[in-house]
Design a protein around this motif. Structure first.
Motif, PDB file in Angstrom:
ATOM      1  N   LYS A   1      49.627  16.481  32.288  1.00 38.08           N
ATOM      2  CA  LYS A   1      50.526  17.501  31.740  1.00 38.08           C
ATOM      3  C   LYS A   1      50.870  18.543  32.799  1.00 38.08           C
ATOM      4  CE  LYS A   1      49.459  15.428  27.863  1.00 38.08           C
ATOM      5  NZ  LYS A   1      50.339  14.720  26.966  1.00 38.08           N
TER       6      LYS A   1
ATOM      7  N   ALA B   1      42.960  11.564  30.768  1.00 40.66           N
ATOM      8  CA  ALA B   1      41.992  12.177  29.857  1.00 40.66           C
ATOM      9  C   ALA B   1      41.643  11.183  28.754  1.00 40.66           C
ATOM     10  CB  ALA B   1      42.573  13.459  29.261  1.00 40.66           C
ATOM     11  N   THR B   2      42.574  10.305  28.428  1.00 43.43           N
ATOM     12  CA  THR B   2      42.328   9.292  27.397  1.00 43.43           C
ATOM     13  C   THR B   2      41.207   8.358  27.824  1.00 43.43           C
ATOM     14  OG1 THR B   2      44.676   9.387  26.873  1.00 43.43           O
ATOM     15  CG2 THR B   2      43.457   7.494  26.014  1.00 43.43           C
TER      16      THR B   2
ATOM     17  N   ARG C   1      48.054   8.295  35.064  1.00 51.72           N
ATOM     18  CA  ARG C   1      46.732   8.024  34.512  1.00 51.72           C
ATOM     19  C   ARG C   1      45.597   8.563  35.400  1.00 51.72           C
ATOM     20  NH1 ARG C   1      47.802   8.980  31.099  1.00 51.72           N
ATOM     21  NH2 ARG C   1      46.071   8.120  29.909  1.00 51.72           N
TER      22      ARG C   1
ATOM     23  N   ASP D   1      38.241  18.727  25.119  1.00 55.75           N
ATOM     24  CA  ASP D   1      39.451  18.168  25.723  1.00 55.75           C
ATOM     25  C   ASP D   1      40.324  19.357  26.127  1.00 55.75           C
ATOM     26  OD1 ASP D   1      41.995  17.189  26.213  1.00 55.75           O
ATOM     27  OD2 ASP D   1      41.873  15.639  24.671  1.00 55.75           O
TER      28      ASP D   1
ATOM     29  N   ASN E   1      46.341  20.258  20.623  1.00 55.48           N
ATOM     30  CA  ASN E   1      47.434  19.434  20.127  1.00 55.48           C
ATOM     31  C   ASN E   1      46.990  18.993  18.737  1.00 55.48           C
ATOM     32  OD1 ASN E   1      49.272  17.460  19.541  1.00 55.48           O
ATOM     33  ND2 ASN E   1      48.618  16.041  21.132  1.00 55.48           N
TER      34      ASN E   1
ATOM     35  N   TYR F   1      45.368  20.725  28.253  1.00 53.76           N
ATOM     36  CA  TYR F   1      46.443  21.742  28.302  1.00 53.76           C
ATOM     37  C   TYR F   1      45.947  23.070  28.851  1.00 53.76           C
ATOM     38  CZ  TYR F   1      48.779  18.285  25.425  1.00 53.76           C
ATOM     39  OH  TYR F   1      49.320  17.113  24.972  1.00 53.76           O
TER      40      TYR F   1
HETATM   41  C1  LIG Z   1      44.857  16.591  23.370  1.00 50.30           C
HETATM   42  C2  LIG Z   1      45.264  15.508  24.305  1.00 50.30           C
HETATM   43  N1  LIG Z   1      44.339  14.918  25.066  1.00 50.30           N
HETATM   44  C3  LIG Z   1      44.667  13.937  25.923  1.00 50.30           C
HETATM   45  C4  LIG Z   1      45.973  13.515  26.047  1.00 50.30           C
HETATM   46  C5  LIG Z   1      46.295  12.405  26.989  1.00 50.30           C
HETATM   47  O1  LIG Z   1      46.079  12.775  28.298  1.00 50.30           O
HETATM   48  P1  LIG Z   1      46.184  11.674  29.445  1.00 50.30           P
HETATM   49  O2  LIG Z   1      47.634  11.365  29.642  1.00 50.30           O
HETATM   50  O3  LIG Z   1      45.588  12.348  30.640  1.00 50.30           O
HETATM   51  O4  LIG Z   1      45.434  10.495  29.002  1.00 50.30           O
HETATM   52  C6  LIG Z   1      46.972  14.096  25.284  1.00 50.30           C
HETATM   53  C7  LIG Z   1      48.368  13.629  25.374  1.00 50.30           C
HETATM   54  O5  LIG Z   1      49.191  13.830  24.539  1.00 50.30           O
HETATM   55  C8  LIG Z   1      46.608  15.121  24.390  1.00 50.30           C
HETATM   56  O6  LIG Z   1      47.522  15.711  23.628  1.00 50.30           O
END
Ligand SMILES: Cc1ncc(COP(=O)(O)O)c(C=O)c1O
Length: 389
Positions: free
Chosen positions: A237, A101-102, A245, A203, A175, A206
């Motif tokens: 997650k 997601a990052t 990734r 986003d 988060n 979760y």
């Molecule tokens: C709100 C949020 N978005 C994205 C991520 C990261 O997700 P990914 O590991 O798929 O890059 C996190 C990880 O802590 C998160 O808390």
């Protein structure tokens, strides 16, 4: 940091600073404590997903995939989105599989924002969102949400929109607050986005971590919103595969095309055998898997929140995700950092100082703990917190 020679790091790098999460993790390692600072899940990978990796390698999924992902993963995501999220993306044109997601969020920022564009972010925020915006020289505009239920003030949101505003970021479940945006709240955000012609980036990483029967609502499922919403999610997650990734964006074709170009530029593609294994997981895991996941994490939430309450750190009980903000006002210290260090030294339990999630002084009052831990570590952390009383 100085820039007194030609060979200096960029201002962008200088503005990042050291993450509080990393600093607390290091302090925790030194004293061999329990790390509840970082959002890594210590829980197991579903066997069907784990076994599928070797199978994918044997089948030959070891070379680049198309820039936007393997067809079987895009198709699996399209079916899952129609079934779970209530809108129906076209797997050929709307979905881009990215490096978590990052990576998906970063590609969206690169594809949509010019320097100086303003983007509204709710506080408490996930700091990565701010950093990704900063990395493309976009300007975050913060709108607070307030405890106990982390509601936002509609007027404050409306007033935060200026002539330079291009998007609103929504993280649900959130988060660090654990807030799950209600349909009514998302409708308000959607209305503003339509009236002021804004993108919304959601986003939803979760999306399966929901408690007390609360439903997940995807903003793109609201009438008229799919065209202006960039939906981001992934399996880091849900399948406890943060190191793999694999994440994705869903957007209307013209935005997806730009996001896909950035994904091609930055990553070429997400890891091929892991894409295949995630597709297998999505296709084969039944509804019960997701129900059990939420039930298991709700039990962890309840157990840990009770321990926080007993220890004199009243929790803001999360509605989703797997973090909890605990009120540490009564702990010695002036800042969240001092208080988090005090708690670490007294109990060996590491959390993240609230300053990581708030711009003003509110952060001094909170520590965020991540309860995605094994049963054993969670029990140990609950026992250790009792040392504060
Ligand atoms: C709100 C949020 N978005 C994205 C991520 C990261 O997700 P990914 O590991 O798929 O890059 C996190 C990880 O802590 C998160 O808390």
């Amino acid at each position: 940091m100085t820039r007194d020679t030609r060979r200096a790091w960029s201002q962008r790098t200088a503005s990042l600073g050291q993450s509080d999460i990393r600093a607390m993790t290091q302090a925790c390692v030194q004293i061999k404590g329990i790390n509840m600072a970082q959002g890594v899940c210590d829980t197991g990978v579903p066997p069907v997903v784990a076994h599928a990796v070797q199978h994918a390698v044997d089948l030959g999924y070891n070379i680049y995939t198309r820039f936007d992902g393997l067809p079987q993963l895009r198709q699996a995501l399209a079916r899952k989105t129609a079934h779970y999220n209530g809108f129906s993306p076209d797997p050929e044109t709307d979905i881009t599989v990215s490096a978590g997601a990052t990576g998906a969020f970063h590609c969206a920022c690169m594809a949509l924002f010019d320097p100086g564009d303003e983007v509204i972010v709710f506080e408490p925020y996930y700091a990565y969102h701010l950093h990704a915006l900063a990395s493309v020289d976009a300007v975050p505009r913060i709108v607070p949400t307030l405890p106990p239920d982390w509601a936002f003030d509609l007027r404050a949101l409306e007033e935060a929109v200026t002539a330079r505003t291009k998007a609103i970021v929504v993280n649900t479940p959130s988060n660090p607050s654990g807030k799950v945006f209600s349909r009514a709240e998302l409708e308000q955000i959607g209305r503003i986005a339509m009236e002021r012609d804004l993108f919304v980036i959601t986003d939803e990483i979760y999306e399966y971590f929901l408690y007390d029967g609360r439903p997940h609502v995807s903003l793109a499922s609201l009438p008229g919103m799919a065209e202006r919403t960039i939906t981001i999610s992934g399996y880091s997650k849900t399948f406890a595969i943060t190191g793999w990734r694999i994440g994705h964006t869903i957007a209307a074709p013209r935005w997806a095309q730009a996001i896909g170009s950035m994904n091609d530029l930055l990553y070429v593609c997400a890891p091929a055998p892991l894409q295949h294994a995630v597709a297998t997981g999505i296709n084969e895991l039944r509804q019960e898997f997701y129900v059990e996941l939420a039930t298991e994490y709700q039990a962890k939430r309840d157990r840990f929140c009770e321990a926080l309450q007993r220890a004199g750190l009243p929790p803001s009980v999360p509605q989703g995700a797997y973090y909890v903000l605990a009120d540490v006002s009564l702990i010695p210290g002036k800042t969240g950092k001092e208080r988090a260090m005090y708690v670490l030294e007294k109990t060996g339990v590491a959390g993240v100082p609230g300053e990581a999630f708030f711009q003003g002084e509110t952060g001094h009052r909170f520590i965020r703990f991540c309860y995605a831990k094994t049963e054993k570590d969670l029990a140990d952390a609950c026992d250790r917190l009792a040392r504060l009383t």
